[in-house]
Design a protein around this motif. Structure first.
Motif, mmCIF file in Angstrom:
data_model
loop_
_atom_site.group_PDB
_atom_site.id
_atom_site.type_symbol
_atom_site.label_atom_id
_atom_site.label_comp_id
_atom_site.label_asym_id
_atom_site.label_seq_id
_atom_site.Cartn_x
_atom_site.Cartn_y
_atom_site.Cartn_z
ATOM 1 N N GLY A 79 -15.517 -4.059 1.264
ATOM 2 C CA GLY A 79 -15.407 -2.596 1.292
ATOM 3 C C GLY A 79 -16.320 -1.849 0.336
ATOM 4 N N ARG A 80 -16.294 -2.248 -0.942
ATOM 5 C CA ARG A 80 -17.088 -1.515 -1.948
ATOM 6 C C ARG A 80 -18.585 -1.568 -1.656
ATOM 7 N NH1 ARG A 80 -17.296 2.624 -5.384
ATOM 8 N NH2 ARG A 80 -15.518 3.357 -4.296
ATOM 9 N N HIS A 134 -20.501 8.666 11.260
ATOM 10 C CA HIS A 134 -19.480 7.679 11.620
ATOM 11 C C HIS A 134 -18.259 7.926 10.741
ATOM 12 C CE1 HIS A 134 -17.226 4.102 12.116
ATOM 13 N NE2 HIS A 134 -17.650 3.522 10.993
ATOM 14 N N ASN A 192 -14.722 6.950 6.440
ATOM 15 C CA ASN A 192 -14.033 7.306 5.205
ATOM 16 C C ASN A 192 -14.444 8.741 4.855
ATOM 17 O OD1 ASN A 192 -13.399 7.657 2.441
ATOM 18 N ND2 ASN A 192 -13.442 5.452 2.113
ATOM 19 N N ARG A 209 -8.012 7.605 -0.811
ATOM 20 C CA ARG A 209 -9.223 6.774 -0.768
ATOM 21 C C ARG A 209 -10.002 6.900 0.535
ATOM 22 N NH1 ARG A 209 -10.244 3.151 -5.275
ATOM 23 N NH2 ARG A 209 -8.470 3.518 -6.624
ATOM 24 N N CYS A 215 -20.344 -0.461 14.065
ATOM 25 C CA CYS A 215 -20.039 0.980 13.960
ATOM 26 C C CYS A 215 -21.232 1.869 14.292
ATOM 27 C CB CYS A 215 -19.492 1.297 12.576
ATOM 28 S SG CYS A 215 -17.964 0.411 12.257
ATOM 29 N N ARG A 233 -14.490 10.239 2.129
ATOM 30 C CA ARG A 233 -15.305 10.327 0.907
ATOM 31 C C ARG A 233 -16.768 10.000 1.206
ATOM 32 N NH1 ARG A 233 -12.416 5.866 -1.711
ATOM 33 N NH2 ARG A 233 -13.834 5.996 -3.462
ATOM 34 N N ARG A 251 -4.242 -5.671 3.633
ATOM 35 C CA ARG A 251 -4.177 -4.229 3.362
ATOM 36 C C ARG A 251 -5.561 -3.588 3.239
ATOM 37 N NH1 ARG A 251 -2.558 -3.413 -3.055
ATOM 38 N NH2 ARG A 251 -4.417 -4.460 -3.864
ATOM 39 N N THR A 261 0.860 -1.191 0.000
ATOM 40 C CA THR A 261 0.000 0.000 0.000
ATOM 41 C C THR A 261 0.888 1.229 0.000
ATOM 42 O OG1 THR A 261 -1.900 1.033 1.070
ATOM 43 C CG2 THR A 261 -0.219 0.142 2.541
ATOM 44 N N ASN A 291 -10.671 4.779 11.397
ATOM 45 C CA ASN A 291 -12.022 4.323 11.717
ATOM 46 C C ASN A 291 -11.985 3.626 13.081
ATOM 47 O OD1 ASN A 291 -14.443 2.951 11.928
ATOM 48 N ND2 ASN A 291 -14.468 2.255 9.792
HETATM 49 O O1 UT7 Z 1 -16.951 1.150 9.673
HETATM 50 C C1 UT7 Z 1 -17.918 0.280 9.139
HETATM 51 C C2 UT7 Z 1 -18.331 0.743 7.815
HETATM 52 N N1 UT7 Z 1 -17.196 0.729 6.937
HETATM 53 C C3 UT7 Z 1 -17.155 1.538 5.876
HETATM 54 O O2 UT7 Z 1 -18.048 2.335 5.729
HETATM 55 C C4 UT7 Z 1 -16.029 1.377 4.889
HETATM 56 C C5 UT7 Z 1 -16.602 1.437 3.497
HETATM 57 N N2 UT7 Z 1 -15.655 1.194 2.410
HETATM 58 C C6 UT7 Z 1 -14.634 2.030 2.136
HETATM 59 O O3 UT7 Z 1 -14.357 2.977 2.834
HETATM 60 C C7 UT7 Z 1 -13.876 1.783 0.860
HETATM 61 O O4 UT7 Z 1 -14.584 0.859 0.061
HETATM 62 C C8 UT7 Z 1 -12.420 1.251 1.072
HETATM 63 C C9 UT7 Z 1 -11.572 2.364 1.667
HETATM 64 C C10 UT7 Z 1 -12.461 0.053 2.008
HETATM 65 C C11 UT7 Z 1 -11.817 0.868 -0.282
HETATM 66 O O5 UT7 Z 1 -11.841 1.985 -1.177
HETATM 67 P P1 UT7 Z 1 -12.437 1.801 -2.656
HETATM 68 O O6 UT7 Z 1 -12.258 3.086 -3.337
HETATM 69 O O7 UT7 Z 1 -13.847 1.299 -2.500
HETATM 70 O O8 UT7 Z 1 -11.478 0.742 -3.271
HETATM 71 P P2 UT7 Z 1 -11.825 -0.730 -3.808
HETATM 72 O O9 UT7 Z 1 -12.222 -1.633 -2.673
HETATM 73 O O10 UT7 Z 1 -12.777 -0.603 -4.960
HETATM 74 O O11 UT7 Z 1 -10.420 -1.192 -4.343
HETATM 75 C C12 UT7 Z 1 -9.763 -0.503 -5.405
HETATM 76 C C13 UT7 Z 1 -8.406 -1.138 -5.588
HETATM 77 C C14 UT7 Z 1 -8.428 -2.659 -5.641
HETATM 78 O O12 UT7 Z 1 -7.505 -3.083 -6.586
HETATM 79 P P3 UT7 Z 1 -7.968 -3.519 -8.079
HETATM 80 O O13 UT7 Z 1 -8.939 -4.647 -7.860
HETATM 81 O O14 UT7 Z 1 -8.620 -2.292 -8.647
HETATM 82 O O15 UT7 Z 1 -6.691 -3.918 -8.717
HETATM 83 C C15 UT7 Z 1 -7.943 -3.069 -4.274
HETATM 84 O O16 UT7 Z 1 -7.320 -4.316 -4.257
HETATM 85 O O17 UT7 Z 1 -7.563 -0.797 -4.496
HETATM 86 C C16 UT7 Z 1 -6.959 -1.983 -3.987
HETATM 87 N N3 UT7 Z 1 -6.687 -1.781 -2.560
HETATM 88 C C17 UT7 Z 1 -5.576 -1.164 -2.125
HETATM 89 N N4 UT7 Z 1 -4.520 -0.635 -2.775
HETATM 90 C C18 UT7 Z 1 -3.559 -0.061 -2.021
HETATM 91 C C19 UT7 Z 1 -7.461 -2.129 -1.499
HETATM 92 N N5 UT7 Z 1 -6.851 -1.745 -0.363
HETATM 93 C C20 UT7 Z 1 -5.691 -1.154 -0.715
HETATM 94 C C21 UT7 Z 1 -4.642 -0.563 0.009
HETATM 95 N N6 UT7 Z 1 -3.599 -0.026 -0.683
HETATM 96 N N7 UT7 Z 1 -4.658 -0.480 1.354
#
Ligand code: UT7
Length: 346
Positions: free
Chosen positions: A228-229, A263, A266, A55, A129, A268, A168, A47, A293
């Motif tokens: 996550g998504r 809460h 994130n 993000r 949460c 965003r 990660r 990461t 978080n």
């Molecule tokens: O507290 C309870 C409630 N929780 C939430 O509300 C959390 C909600 N979710 C989120 O905040 C976001 O979905 C995350 C921060 C968890 C992820 O952000 P995202 O913009 O939704 O990313 P994504 O899951 O769509 O992943 C995009 C890419 C993926 O790679 P590929 O498949 O595009 O190649 C992931 O594997 O980012 C990759 N990725 C990372 N890259 C670098 C996932 N985690 C990481 C990381 N560092 N730590």
């Protein structure tokens, strides 16, 4: 309190300001001293500081020392909230946590004992949460039912104990911490009055955020997991509609909301919900950068930061909203009281 559309007509009060309400009287927090930067996580995870900041808005998070427990954090935050409220005793204690030190018994009785509250009723609430909103609604219910005149609501988490340090997708998000508020019996016209609640759940989404149980663990799979998504999209949808319901119950138009405290999962998500609610952009409180978080603890921690930073002022129309595992969600509307948060680190 609204749980779902009621078939019962609400009681109309001639003088709405005089109707009984639970009132926030004190606010305390406790954070572990150890701060873990994005750069230090990037040393052993695939990461980067850039990815995490862009993000999520997170720059660092706190991690409890090996000898510090969730209960230690909870006790410190609870004692600080009592100090902030200028009181020494309460009638009940409700603790929100999803990271108990032991599966049994609940931690709330120990917290009550350690902060000198003797034989008061004390129990845990598990709503991930959304825990702080659920615990606050429960405490307000104890007050409005005449069971208690004052309740100490505490939210404490040690996600560092359940998140896989090698994953990660979750290890960069979560941090440890605790926050607490004292609620007392008062009236709806007072600053600090909790004026409306909205709570909901969808057990059909139980696997979206979970820790596997003993009997369902695949080989070695004991860690917290989150899709996550899926959570991202659902969190925006549910927090928006839940917050809209409490604003409607209070007849608050978006531009009159002084503080919107979601809460802190994130940055965003917080921006997206504030945008959909059309509250003033200055009203949206985002204090995720230095703590990450912290699950149930995130709202009281953000309230303390925003109060100290002067963004949350006495009399502000304040909307709280949360979304988490269960799935669960909830919101509360209150006017912000004049108080000084008491904080500490362990
Ligand atoms: O507290 C309870 C409630 N929780 C939430 O509300 C959390 C909600 N979710 C989120 O905040 C976001 O979905 C995350 C921060 C968890 C992820 O952000 P995202 O913009 O939704 O990313 P994504 O899951 O769509 O992943 C995009 C890419 C993926 O790679 P590929 O498949 O595009 O190649 C992931 O594997 O980012 C990759 N990725 C990372 N890259 C670098 C996932 N985690 C990481 C990381 N560092 N730590």
């Amino acid at each position: 309190m609204r749980m779902h559309a009621s078939e019962f007509a609400p009681v109309a009060w001639k003088e709405p300001d005089a109707r009984p309400a639970a009132v926030v009287a004190g606010l305390g927090t406790c954070l572990p001293r150890t701060e873990i930067s994005n750069a230090s996580l990037a040393e052993h995870l695939d990461t980067s500081d850039g990815w995490i900041r862009t993000r999520t808005g997170i720059a660092s998070r706190r991690r409890a020392a090996p000898d510090a427990s969730m209960t230690d954090l909870a006790c410190a935050a609870a004692a600080n909230a009592l100090r902030s409220a200028g009181c020494t005793t309460v009638d009940a204690l409700v603790l929100a946590t999803t990271t108990p030190d032991r599966p049994c018994p609940a931690a709330a009785p120990e917290v009550a004992h350690r902060v000198g509250q003797g034989a008061i009723p004390a129990f845990d609430v598990s709503a991930v949460c959304s825990g702080f909103i659920y615990a606050t609604a429960t405490a307000a219910g104890l007050i409005s039912a005449g069971i208690a005149d004052s309740v100490l609501v505490t939210a404490a988490e040690t996600y560092s104990r359940i998140v896989d340090p090698a994953d990660r997708s979750t290890a960069v998000l979560f941090g440890d911490g605790a926050g607490a508020v004292v609620l007392r019996r008062g009236t709806a016209g007072e600053p600090g009055a909790l004026l409306a609640f909205d709570l909901g759940s969808d057990g059909g989404g139980r696997d979206v955020i979970h820790v596997p149980g003993e009997r369902e663990r695949p080989e070695g799979g004991r860690w917290f997991t989150m899709a996550g998504r899926k959570v991202y999209l659902r969190a925006i949808e549910q927090m928006t509609s839940s917050a809209q319901r409490v604003m409607k119950d209070c007849a608050w138009s978006p531009e009159t909301v002084g503080a919107f405290v979601a809460h802190q999962a994130n940055a965003r998500i917080i921006d997206a919900v504030a945008d959909r609610l059309q509250v003033p952009s200055a009203a949206a409180v985002c204090e995720i950068a230095r703590v990450g978080n912290t699950a149930a603890a995130s709202i009281p921690l953000a309230l303390a930061d925003a109060t100290e930073g002067g963004r949350l002022k006495p009399g502000d129309r304040t909307v709280l909203t949360a979304f988490g595992g269960g799935l669960t969600w909830g919101s509360a509307a209150l006017t912000w009281p004049r108080l000084t948060p008491v904080r500490s680190e362990i």
